[in-house]
Design an enzyme around this catalytic site. Structure first.
Site, PDB file in Angstrom:
ATOM      1  N   TYR A 145     151.232  43.478 115.602  1.00 38.20           N
ATOM      2  CA  TYR A 145     150.740  42.956 114.324  1.00 38.20           C
ATOM      3  C   TYR A 145     151.107  43.956 113.214  1.00 38.20           C
ATOM      4  O   TYR A 145     150.897  45.163 113.365  1.00 38.20           O
ATOM      5  CB  TYR A 145     149.220  42.784 114.418  1.00 38.20           C
ATOM      6  CG  TYR A 145     148.587  42.378 113.117  1.00 38.20           C
ATOM      7  CD1 TYR A 145     148.762  41.093 112.618  1.00 38.20           C
ATOM      8  CD2 TYR A 145     147.826  43.272 112.377  1.00 38.20           C
ATOM      9  CE1 TYR A 145     148.188  40.728 111.410  1.00 38.20           C
ATOM     10  CE2 TYR A 145     147.250  42.901 111.175  1.00 38.20           C
ATOM     11  CZ  TYR A 145     147.442  41.624 110.700  1.00 38.20           C
ATOM     12  OH  TYR A 145     146.877  41.261 109.505  1.00 38.20           O
ATOM     13  N   ASP A 168     144.647  44.323 122.517  1.00 35.07           N
ATOM     14  CA  ASP A 168     144.365  43.448 121.383  1.00 35.07           C
ATOM     15  C   ASP A 168     144.559  42.016 121.897  1.00 35.07           C
ATOM     16  O   ASP A 168     145.676  41.567 122.111  1.00 35.07           O
ATOM     17  CB  ASP A 168     145.305  43.768 120.208  1.00 35.07           C
ATOM     18  CG  ASP A 168     145.010  42.910 118.976  1.00 35.07           C
ATOM     19  OD1 ASP A 168     144.473  41.799 119.142  1.00 35.07           O
ATOM     20  OD2 ASP A 168     145.344  43.338 117.856  1.00 35.07           O
TER      21      ASP A 168
HETATM   22  C1  LIG Z   1     144.874  39.710 112.088  1.00 30.57           C
HETATM   23  C2  LIG Z   1     145.129  40.613 113.227  1.00 30.57           C
HETATM   24  C3  LIG Z   1     144.653  41.927 113.214  1.00 30.57           C
HETATM   25  C4  LIG Z   1     143.912  42.518 112.031  1.00 30.57           C
HETATM   26  O1  LIG Z   1     142.670  41.901 111.834  1.00 30.57           O
HETATM   27  P1  LIG Z   1     141.977  41.734 110.387  1.00 30.57           P
HETATM   28  O2  LIG Z   1     140.722  40.998 110.708  1.00 30.57           O
HETATM   29  O3  LIG Z   1     142.926  40.967 109.524  1.00 30.57           O
HETATM   30  O4  LIG Z   1     141.752  43.105 109.863  1.00 30.57           O
HETATM   31  C5  LIG Z   1     144.914  42.709 114.328  1.00 30.57           C
HETATM   32  N1  LIG Z   1     145.583  42.233 115.390  1.00 30.57           N
HETATM   33  C6  LIG Z   1     146.064  40.975 115.424  1.00 30.57           C
HETATM   34  C7  LIG Z   1     146.814  40.510 116.623  1.00 30.57           C
HETATM   35  C8  LIG Z   1     145.864  40.116 114.346  1.00 30.57           C
HETATM   36  O5  LIG Z   1     146.349  38.868 114.377  1.00 30.57           O
END
Ligand SMILES: *Cc1c(COP(=O)(O)O)cnc(C)c1O
Length: 388
Positions: A98, A170
């Protein structure tokens, strides 16, 4: 108990005094002490707030962790977790990360002595080859953005255990409804709660679940010390969204499957990236490890001019960043979400000037397909009358 059941019931038994079915919004900064040296369990809302705690217990339960944490955004959650490391430590990281995470690592955390090696984490041998004596962790996206590469979380967790590394996943694109990384051996899961977990494009939040209690205590210390916590109103909205996670994702996946098949047959579409399609390289792995394929699709059109036409002419589908909500969104990753990745890297990863990304919502699939069809200029093979 099934995750759909657990999610629907988050916060249900919180308020025993009134029996309120939803957790109240405890909009308070501080809490009265019953006596000297006594506490109700709550002292100050940075350290603990009942609404946030209901959400934190909810994500811990959905993910099978010892403890959960809620932050002001996904980035705040990731930034907080990276404080587990110190100057000199090295992490192996997913290469098509990301964009915001890449910016945090490469433009900020390197200044504090952390270093990062980017590899294709859908290839466990590439990960193994990048481990150095000073490596402390693997940070991996279970399903990557925007090209939807699939990580073998079980194999990577086993590798981390063998080499004494933390395995941080993640799992934003899959959520615990589709994949439970802690069950597969990962140490920590992190989410942009903004996306599928909240699910309505109305809240920004970040969530973490930690498998082991000792590590969870350390994460709590960091959360309370830095203070990037989620406020009670947004915690409540995130809980409300999470209650319908299973029904939303079931519908979103079903829609995504139909749209991916339609795109794959379209004469102006060069390639479709959707792990639910049998020819996607991660199809079998996800079929084995996860409960579904998610609802993100990337596709390449055959001409740069068509990118603009599609982005400007969709009517039901909104041209906007973000993903995971009930409304279908389309975006142009090269400019909108991955601008912070160096151009040469972007090109190598395939984030090029003909690549579009869809976050498929819960609308009727035929309506979505009709909208794409008219935005493309109606050049697809329409089924004749009586043909369907
Ligand atoms: C959007 C996203 C983030 C960051 O999250 P926010 O809530 O926008 O700060 C991190 N990892 C992934 C895979 C994302 O899609």
């Amino acid at each position: 108990m099934n995750i759909a059941t657990q999610a629907a019931q988050i916060g249900l038994d919180w308020d025993t005094r009134t029996g309120a079915v939803t957790v109240p919004i405890y909009q308070t900064a501080t809490f009265r002490h019953p006596g000297l040296g006594q506490s109700t369990g709550y002292d100050y809302s940075r350290s603990g707030n009942p609404t946030r705690q209901a959400l934190e217990e909810g994500i811990a339960r959905l993910d099978g962790g010892a403890r959960g944490f809620a932050y002001a955004s996904g980035m705040a959650a990731i930034a907080n977790l990276l404080l587990l490391f110190r100057s000199g430590d090295h992490l192996v990281v997913t290469e098509d990360l990301y964009g915001g995470t890449c910016r945090l690592f490469d433009q900020i955390l390197v200044q504090y002595g952390l270093s990062f090696t980017y590899v294709d984490t859908s290839d466990p041998e590439a990960v193994r080859g990048a481990i150095r004596p000073e490596t402390r962790a693997l940070f991996v996206e279970s399903l990557t953005n925007p090209l939807l590469k699939v990580a073998d979380v079980a194999a990577l967790s086993a590798l981390c255990r063998e080499r004494g590394l933390l395995c941080i996943v993640d799992n934003t694109f899959l959520t615990p409804y589709l994949l439970r990384p802690l069950d597969l051996g990962a140490d920590i899961t992190v989410y942009s709660g903004t996306k599928y977990l909240s699910g309505h494009n109305d809240t920004v939040s970040g969530l973490v679940a930690v498998r082991d209690q000792v590590l969870a205590d350390r994460v709590y210390f960091l959360q309370n010390s830095v203070g990037a916590v989620l406020g009670p109103q947004d915690a409540w909205l995130t809980i409300r969204g999470m209650k319908t996670l299973s029904v939303r994702l079931d519908r979103q996946q079903e829609n995504a499957g139909r749209i991916a098949e339609w795109l794959a047959r379209h004469p102006r579409v060069r390639r479709v990236f959707y792990p639910g399609l049998p020819d996607h390289p991660g199809h079998e792995l996800l079929a084995r490890q996860a409960r579904g394929f998610g609802a993100m699709i990337a596709f390449e059109v055959d001409d740069k001019a068509l990118v603009e036409r599609v982005l400007l002419n969709t009517e039901l589908i909104s041209f906007a960043e973000s993903l995971g909500g009930v409304e279908t969104l389309i975006t142009f990753p090269q400019v909108q979400t991955h601008a912070d990745i160096p151009p040469a890297v972007r090109e190598r990863l395939g984030i090029n000037d003909v690549l579009l990304r869809l976050s498929v919502g819960i609308e009727d699939a035929d309506d979505l397909i009709a909208d794409l069809d008219q935005a493309f200029g109606g050049e697809s093979q329409r089924p004749g009358p009586g043909n369907r």
